[in-house]
Design a protein around this motif. Sequence first.
Motif, PDB file in Angstrom:
ATOM      1  N   LYS A 143       0.827  -1.194   0.000  1.00 62.56           N
ATOM      2  CA  LYS A 143       0.000   0.000   0.000  1.00 62.56           C
ATOM      3  C   LYS A 143       0.868   1.253   0.000  1.00 62.56           C
ATOM      4  N   ASN A 144       1.962   1.227   0.760  1.00 61.64           N
ATOM      5  CA  ASN A 144       2.860   2.384   0.780  1.00 61.64           C
ATOM      6  C   ASN A 144       3.456   2.647  -0.596  1.00 61.64           C
ATOM      7  N   GLU A 145       3.819   1.563  -1.321  1.00 64.19           N
ATOM      8  CA  GLU A 145       4.370   1.713  -2.672  1.00 64.19           C
ATOM      9  C   GLU A 145       3.341   2.329  -3.610  1.00 64.19           C
ATOM     10  N   LEU A 146       2.080   1.948  -3.415  1.00 70.93           N
ATOM     11  CA  LEU A 146       1.011   2.496  -4.251  1.00 70.93           C
ATOM     12  C   LEU A 146       0.914   4.003  -4.068  1.00 70.93           C
ATOM     13  N   LEU A 175       3.133   6.062  -2.855  1.00 61.85           N
ATOM     14  CA  LEU A 175       4.351   6.727  -3.310  1.00 61.85           C
ATOM     15  C   LEU A 175       4.298   6.940  -4.822  1.00 61.85           C
ATOM     16  N   ALA A 176       3.801   5.925  -5.543  1.00 62.29           N
ATOM     17  CA  ALA A 176       3.676   6.045  -6.996  1.00 62.29           C
ATOM     18  C   ALA A 176       2.634   7.097  -7.366  1.00 62.29           C
ATOM     19  N   THR A 221       4.199  10.944 -12.131  1.00 61.03           N
ATOM     20  CA  THR A 221       2.916  10.308 -12.435  1.00 61.03           C
ATOM     21  C   THR A 221       1.983  11.353 -13.035  1.00 61.03           C
ATOM     22  N   SER A 229       4.065  10.608  -6.862  1.00 61.01           N
ATOM     23  CA  SER A 229       5.272  10.976  -7.590  1.00 61.01           C
ATOM     24  C   SER A 229       5.001  12.101  -8.580  1.00 61.01           C
TER      25      SER A 229
END
Length: 230
Positions: A1-4, A6-7, A13, A10
């Motif tokens: 979830k944290n990676e989501l 962060l993306a 994005t 960005s």
Amino acid sequence: KNELFLALGSKNTIAVIITANSLPLLEQTHILSAVRRGPRKSIPLMITGVTGMTAPNLLRTWSDGAIKSAEGTSWPSHGMYFSSGFPDFTRELTSETFPIASQPSCWLSLSGAGGAKTILTVQGKDRDVPIFVMSSLRNRRVFVLSQFEVTQTAPMLSPMSLTANFAKLAPLMMFLRYSAGEQAWHSVEHFANLTIDDAWLIEPYGNLSYVGLLEQMEKANFHSTIAFIP
């Protein structure tokens, strides 16, 4: 979830695409916060794959009440029409009509609220119905697209097939073009391009080695195009 998140947050994005069947797993407030890029700016959000099984409450929630439900279809559709109400999005396709080879699995029932704009409609039994719309959610633009079913009606290599299959690709291409703006058409650098005309796709082909070509492309930083006769 944290990676989501962060993306999503960005600066690189430029757009977010969510499938309808993943909506129950997402916290709307968190998603909207992550796509914000300033007090009055956010990156566009698109919801794809909407079917008659998509929960109406999810569609209402993510469209700020503009979409009431997704109604399943059993009628044949022979064409789609790009509306004239959102020319900044439809651009060259504004007011154009195309045949389709893939039927939408549903159409979007609109409430008339929320200032929703219909982008794409298809011919129903006795009227045109929307399958691709844009609504506003907390000052963020949200695009909603019905899922297309595969019902090929023309030979795969015919000119009509190419035009007809364009229907299911056009909404995504238009959304990415709209989201990317000038970035979609203008590169940050200039590169050389080597065009090889009508080569066979075998290794090697005469004096052409694709493995060797790739090695040279990586070494000298240039592009290659393999051209074919239509």
